[in-house]
Enzyme design. Sequence first.
Site, PDB file in Angstrom:
ATOM      1  N   ASP A 148      17.716  -2.294  10.614  1.00  0.00           N
ATOM      2  CA  ASP A 148      16.521  -3.059  10.978  1.00  0.00           C
ATOM      3  C   ASP A 148      15.989  -2.564  12.318  1.00  0.00           C
ATOM      4  OD1 ASP A 148      14.545  -4.907  11.304  1.00  0.00           O
ATOM      5  OD2 ASP A 148      15.830  -6.670  11.118  1.00  0.00           O
ATOM      6  N   HIS A 151      13.247  -3.912  13.493  1.00  0.00           N
ATOM      7  CA  HIS A 151      12.788  -5.202  14.038  1.00  0.00           C
ATOM      8  C   HIS A 151      11.463  -5.081  14.771  1.00  0.00           C
ATOM      9  CE1 HIS A 151      13.801  -9.373  15.516  1.00  0.00           C
ATOM     10  NE2 HIS A 151      14.389  -9.367  14.339  1.00  0.00           N
ATOM     11  N   GLU A 197      14.285  -1.241   7.851  1.00  0.00           N
ATOM     12  CA  GLU A 197      13.426  -2.418   7.803  1.00  0.00           C
ATOM     13  C   GLU A 197      12.507  -2.486   9.020  1.00  0.00           C
ATOM     14  OE1 GLU A 197      14.199  -7.236   8.104  1.00  0.00           O
ATOM     15  OE2 GLU A 197      15.562  -6.009   6.917  1.00  0.00           O
ATOM     16  N   GLU A 233       8.557  -9.243   6.042  1.00  0.00           N
ATOM     17  CA  GLU A 233       8.886 -10.582   6.522  1.00  0.00           C
ATOM     18  C   GLU A 233       7.744 -11.207   7.307  1.00  0.00           C
ATOM     19  OE1 GLU A 233      11.559 -10.590  10.365  1.00  0.00           O
ATOM     20  OE2 GLU A 233      12.175  -8.929   9.074  1.00  0.00           O
ATOM     21  N   ASP A 270       9.227 -13.379   2.632  1.00  0.00           N
ATOM     22  CA  ASP A 270      10.105 -14.490   2.958  1.00  0.00           C
ATOM     23  C   ASP A 270       9.626 -15.712   2.173  1.00  0.00           C
ATOM     24  OD1 ASP A 270      11.118 -16.874   4.372  1.00  0.00           O
ATOM     25  OD2 ASP A 270      11.867 -15.436   5.848  1.00  0.00           O
ATOM     26  N   HIS A 311      13.443 -11.613   2.462  1.00  0.00           N
ATOM     27  CA  HIS A 311      13.924 -11.906   3.811  1.00  0.00           C
ATOM     28  C   HIS A 311      14.398 -13.352   3.834  1.00  0.00           C
ATOM     29  CE1 HIS A 311      13.017 -13.157   8.093  1.00  0.00           C
ATOM     30  NE2 HIS A 311      13.660 -12.031   8.324  1.00  0.00           N
TER      31      HIS A 311
END
Length: 379
Positions: free
Chosen positions: A183, A185, A209, A233, A255, A282
């Site tokens: 990730d 992020h 990700e 997400e 998500d 997610h």
Amino acid sequence: MKITKVETFQIAPRWLFCKVSTDEGVSGWGEPLVEGRAATTRTAVHELADLLLGANPLHLEDCWQLMTKAGFYRGGPVLSSAVAGLDQALWDITGKVRGAPVHELLGGPVRDRVRMYNWVGGDEPAQLAESITAQVERGFTALKMNATGRFRRLSNRAEVAAVLERVELARGLLGDERDLALDFHGRVSMADAARLIPLLEPYHPLFVEEPVLPEYLGLIGRLVGPVPLATGERLYSRAEFLPVLNNGISVVQPDLSHAGGISEVRRIAALAEMFDVPLAPHCPLGPIALAACLQIAFATPNFLIQEQSLGIHYNVGNDLLDYLVDPGVFRYVDGHIERLTGPGLGIDIDEDAVRRADELGGDWHSPVWRHTDGSLAEW
């Protein structure tokens, strides 16, 4: 049947639950939440509830259309998350009335169990080996870690080497037979993502990700290559997923508590299937969100793997199983969860525990990170 009441419960560690009640005594639960904005989302839920009172909860699509299109201003994380939680609750009610789990209402199961993955840190790599070993011992066959901690706009050679060192450590502990997802992020700039992603190819990540921030997703096509890229997400509708699918991403990650709930995520999954792209929802949230994800997973042909947060660092003192009458529904066997068979979302919420927790409250906010020069850093 008519909707008579909508209640919300803000509880630790960082969750928001909603309960939708009807005049026939059947109720449903949902999890509407923008992490760090629980109070704001709670207000949005009650604003939307005014549209639902008196409506038939079994008219799922009409209720979804009403919540998403009856206002001139639409979309965004807060409104979409409020819709998501209410939508979950309506599907829960419908399943209970029909005496069937939601996945049967979505066309029936296409698999008997769902493969899960857990998060093992990575921001600060000191405990990484211990975390990975613990999750492997629990039977997980796939793990996800943050590829970096705080990261500068243009990294130096030592910072790039540090990323590769922690990935090499993780791959060495997992071996070749287990999967490792990474990730970014949104912490990594486009330039650094272009530099880092090719260097990760020898470690064969399941996916990388959020390689760039959502506002730069129009550029993500420049990063597409042998390493699968995942995102979603912070996308909230089919309309927002279509451009990134056209740009060549490999995995969609809506998500269920943000992207319009079960009703919209099943459509996002169908859209992704047209691009031969799998779904990996997610879900670092609570038990209702996870149950909603699993219902989608059991009925979705192009499902890949499911995130879950049991035991994650956010949940110290309050975890997913604390609010379930029967925690056994989330029992992991060889890193999988067996198909849920109970009606609706397949879980029974311990309402007394939820109400007690709401009295105590829970008000979590995202950390604020800064670079060494004092400027704001992406968390």
